[in-house]
Scaffold this motif. Structure first.
Motif, PDB file in Angstrom:
ATOM      1  N   TYR A 134       1.043  -1.436   0.367  1.00 41.26           N
ATOM      2  CA  TYR A 134       0.058  -0.359  -0.006  1.00 41.26           C
ATOM      3  C   TYR A 134       0.998   1.004   0.098  1.00 41.26           C
ATOM      4  CZ  TYR A 134      -3.295  -3.647   1.318  1.00 41.26           C
ATOM      5  OH  TYR A 134      -4.168  -4.800   1.389  1.00 41.26           O
ATOM      6  N   LEU A 135      -0.007   2.656  -0.431  1.00 39.38           N
ATOM      7  CA  LEU A 135       0.818   3.931  -1.148  1.00 39.38           C
ATOM      8  C   LEU A 135       0.181   5.012  -0.725  1.00 39.38           C
ATOM      9  CD1 LEU A 135       0.059   4.192  -3.366  1.00 39.38           C
ATOM     10  CD2 LEU A 135       2.254   2.904  -4.293  1.00 39.38           C
ATOM     11  N   VAL A 136       0.505   5.933  -0.307  1.00 39.34           N
ATOM     12  CA  VAL A 136      -0.227   6.921  -0.552  1.00 39.34           C
ATOM     13  C   VAL A 136       0.017   7.605  -1.872  1.00 39.34           C
ATOM     14  CG1 VAL A 136      -0.200   9.839   0.346  1.00 39.34           C
ATOM     15  CG2 VAL A 136       0.738   7.998   2.422  1.00 39.34           C
ATOM     16  N   ALA A 137      -1.502   8.195  -1.829  1.00 35.86           N
ATOM     17  CA  ALA A 137      -2.025   8.938  -3.166  1.00 35.86           C
ATOM     18  C   ALA A 137      -2.414  10.260  -3.025  1.00 35.86           C
ATOM     19  CB  ALA A 137      -2.104   8.732  -4.447  1.00 35.86           C
ATOM     20  N   ASN A 138      -2.459  11.112  -4.126  1.00 39.83           N
ATOM     21  CA  ASN A 138      -3.054  12.093  -4.374  1.00 39.83           C
ATOM     22  C   ASN A 138      -3.499  12.505  -5.767  1.00 39.83           C
ATOM     23  OD1 ASN A 138      -4.026  14.829  -4.225  1.00 39.83           O
ATOM     24  ND2 ASN A 138      -2.416  15.860  -4.494  1.00 39.83           N
ATOM     25  N   ASP A 139      -4.345  12.386  -6.067  1.00 37.86           N
ATOM     26  CA  ASP A 139      -5.611  12.293  -7.066  1.00 37.86           C
ATOM     27  C   ASP A 139      -5.846  13.078  -7.618  1.00 37.86           C
ATOM     28  OD1 ASP A 139      -7.042  11.342  -9.903  1.00 37.86           O
ATOM     29  OD2 ASP A 139      -8.247  10.764  -8.502  1.00 37.86           O
ATOM     30  N   LEU A 140      -5.359  14.128  -8.217  1.00 40.20           N
ATOM     31  CA  LEU A 140      -5.314  15.603  -8.412  1.00 40.20           C
ATOM     32  C   LEU A 140      -6.211  15.633  -9.841  1.00 40.20           C
ATOM     33  CD1 LEU A 140      -1.985  16.514  -7.769  1.00 40.20           C
ATOM     34  CD2 LEU A 140      -3.706  17.639  -6.859  1.00 40.20           C
ATOM     35  N   SER A 141      -7.311  16.542  -9.628  1.00 41.70           N
ATOM     36  CA  SER A 141      -8.272  16.321 -10.421  1.00 41.70           C
ATOM     37  C   SER A 141      -8.584  18.382 -10.683  1.00 41.70           C
ATOM     38  CB  SER A 141      -9.549  16.030  -9.976  1.00 41.70           C
ATOM     39  OG  SER A 141      -9.347  14.272  -9.077  1.00 41.70           O
ATOM     40  N   GLU A 142      -8.973  18.162 -12.076  1.00 41.11           N
ATOM     41  CA  GLU A 142      -9.473  19.732 -12.789  1.00 41.11           C
ATOM     42  C   GLU A 142     -10.815  19.239 -12.689  1.00 41.11           C
ATOM     43  OE1 GLU A 142     -10.810  21.476 -14.369  1.00 41.11           O
ATOM     44  OE2 GLU A 142      -9.166  23.397 -13.814  1.00 41.11           O
ATOM     45  N   ARG A 143     -11.500  19.821 -11.801  1.00 45.02           N
ATOM     46  CA  ARG A 143     -13.102  19.468 -11.680  1.00 45.02           C
ATOM     47  C   ARG A 143     -13.782  20.430 -13.862  1.00 45.02           C
ATOM     48  NH1 ARG A 143     -13.427  15.503  -8.381  1.00 45.02           N
ATOM     49  NH2 ARG A 143     -12.828  15.802  -6.800  1.00 45.02           N
ATOM     50  N   GLU A 144     -13.044  21.184 -13.568  1.00 40.85           N
ATOM     51  CA  GLU A 144     -13.759  21.948 -15.073  1.00 40.85           C
ATOM     52  C   GLU A 144     -13.823  20.998 -16.159  1.00 40.85           C
ATOM     53  OE1 GLU A 144     -14.660  26.672 -15.487  1.00 40.85           O
ATOM     54  OE2 GLU A 144     -12.956  25.859 -16.026  1.00 40.85           O
ATOM     55  N   TYR A 145     -12.475  20.484 -16.025  1.00 41.32           N
ATOM     56  CA  TYR A 145     -13.127  19.357 -17.407  1.00 41.32           C
ATOM     57  C   TYR A 145     -13.372  18.053 -16.986  1.00 41.32           C
ATOM     58  CZ  TYR A 145      -7.860  22.460 -18.503  1.00 41.32           C
ATOM     59  OH  TYR A 145      -7.229  22.970 -17.712  1.00 41.32           O
ATOM     60  N   GLN A 146     -13.613  17.637 -15.721  1.00 41.95           N
ATOM     61  CA  GLN A 146     -13.438  16.300 -15.581  1.00 41.95           C
ATOM     62  C   GLN A 146     -15.413  16.353 -15.869  1.00 41.95           C
ATOM     63  OE1 GLN A 146     -12.740  15.547 -11.105  1.00 41.95           O
ATOM     64  NE2 GLN A 146     -14.324  13.481 -11.876  1.00 41.95           N
ATOM     65  N   LEU A 147     -15.927  17.114 -15.180  1.00 43.25           N
ATOM     66  CA  LEU A 147     -17.748  17.086 -14.267  1.00 43.25           C
ATOM     67  C   LEU A 147     -18.604  17.342 -16.007  1.00 43.25           C
ATOM     68  CD1 LEU A 147     -17.395  18.606 -11.310  1.00 43.25           C
ATOM     69  CD2 LEU A 147     -17.562  15.755 -12.038  1.00 43.25           C
TER      70      LEU A 147
END
Length: 313
Positions: free
Chosen positions: A158-171
Motif C-alpha cells: 500500500y501507499l499514499v496517493a493524491n488523485d489531483l483532478s481538474e473539475r471543470e475538465y472532468q464534470l
C-alpha cells in the motif's frame, strides 16, 4: 520495512528504510537485488527477497540518502485504476448518491510523480482539486477472482496517493469528461513508500490532507463503501490485474468540489498523510502553456515536509 526509490527523476535507485535505534531509520541500497521497484520485481517475489537480504546483512547502507530526491516508490505502473465516490460523505458533497457498485475509471500511468515534486497547475485551470487516497499495489496477476477473500493474495502493498483532478475538465458541462480531468501531467503523486501488505491493516487507516496547513480531510479507510478486498475482486471481473498495477481506492470528504474550500492556486502547499504509510507535500506552480512539467521540490522543502503540519498527522 518501507520500500522507496531515491534520486533524480528517471534515475532513481531502489532502497529500503528500516527502523533503527531511538526511532531513527537506516536506508539500505537494494540495487543488488533489483534494478528497480516495478511489476517484474513484485512478480518475482521481490519483497521476500529484500527481507532475506536484510536479514542476512547483505544490503549496504546508502550514504547521503537524506539529501536525495524521493521518487514514486513504484516505477511507472502498468495501469492506474481508480475508484470514484467510495466514501459516502464524498459522494454527498459531489452531489451524488452513494454508488451501489464500484465506480471504476483509469488514469494514464504517465501522470505519476514523486511525493514531494512540485505540482503543476494546468494552463487555464480554474478548478484544480486535491484528493488523498489509499493506493493498492498489485503484486500478482489476478483475473476473475472467485471471492473478495481471494483478492488479498494479489496485493503486494500500500501507499499514499493524491488523485489531483481538474473539475471543470472532468464534470458535465462544456466538454466535461472524466478522462480529461484526470490525465494531467504530474497529477498522481505516489509515495513516499510502498509498505508490504502483511504490515498494514488496510481497513483501519487514518487519512488526512491539509492546504496551507489548514485541515481539509480527516477520515478512515473503515469508512470505505467498498473495502480493499471488494475493490480488487470487483476490478478483476472486468480487467486483468498485473503486478505493478495501482488501484486508488477513492477520497473522503473535504475537497474543493464540496464548495466549502477554494480550489488550488499558485503557491499553495498541500500535505497528505496516511497512518503508517507516510506523508506527501506538494507546492503548486502555474504551468505556462509551453511547459509540460515542473521541477522537483528541493531538499529544504522535503525537510519541511518531514516535520508535517503543526497539528500532526
Amino acid at each position: 520495512m518501507k520500500i522507496a526509490r531515491l534520486g533524480p527523476a528517471g534515475h532513481e535507485i531502489p532502497v529500503v528504510y528500516v527502523s533503527a535505534w531511538a526511532g531513527s531509520e537506516e536506508v539500505y541500497d537494494a540495487s543488488s537485488i533489483t534494478a528497480d521497484i516495478d511489476g517484474a520485481f513484485l512478480a518475482a517475489d521481490g519483497i521476500s527477497r529484500l527481507r532475506s537480504a536484510l536479514a542476512a546483512g547483505a544490503l549496504p547502507i546508502l550514504p547521503g540518502a537524506a539529501s536525495l530526491r524521493i521518487g514514486a516508490p513504484l516505477a511507472r505502473p502498468n495501469n492506474l485504476i481508480c475508484i470514484g465516490m467510495n466514501y459516502a460523505a464524498h459522494a454527498a458533497e459531489s452531489g451524488s448518491a452513494p454508488p451501489e457498485t464500484p465506480v471504476v475509471f483509469l488514469k494514464p500511468s504517465n501522470t505519476v510523480a514523486g511525493p514531494y515534486d512540485d505540482a503543476p497547475i494546468p494552463p487555464g485551470s480554474r478548478k484544480y482539486d486535491w484528493e488523498v487516497e489509499l493506493g493498492i499495489v498489485i503484486g500478482a496477476e489476478a483475473s476473475y477472482l472467485n471471492t473478495p477473500a481471494d483478492a488479498m493474495a494479489a496485493v503486494a502493498g500500500y501507499l499514499v496517493a493524491n488523485d489531483l483532478s481538474e473539475r471543470e475538465y472532468q464534470l458535465p458541462g462544456a466538454a466535461g469528461q472524466w478522462t480529461k480531468g484526470k490525465s494531467l501531467p504530474k497529477s498522481t503523486p505516489l509515495g513516499p513508500w510502498l509498505v508490504p501488505a502483511d504490515e498494514v491493516d488496510p481497513d483501519n487507516l487514518r487519512l488526512r490532507s491539509w492546504v496551507n496547513r489548514e485541515e481539509r480531510q480527516d477520515s478512515n479507510t473503515a469508512d470505505l463503501i467498498f473495502d480493499v478486498a471488494t475493490v480488487v475482486h470487483h476490478v478483476s471481473q472486468y480487467m486483468l490485474l498485473e503486478p505493478g498495477d495501482v488501484i486508488l481506492t477513492g477520497t473522503p470528504e473535504g475537497v474543493a468540489l464540496s464548495g466549502r474550500f477554494p480550489y488550488l492556486q499558485e503557491g499553495d502547499v498541500v500535505d497528505l498523510a496516511i497512518a503508517g504509510l507516510g506523508r506527501q507535500r506538494q507546492t503548486y506552480v502555474r504551468t505556462p502553456a509551453a511547459q509540460a512539467t515542473a521541477p522537483a521540490a528541493d531538499p529544504v522543502r522535503r525537510a519541511e515536509a518531514a516535520a508535517g503540519p503543526s497539528n500532526g498527522a
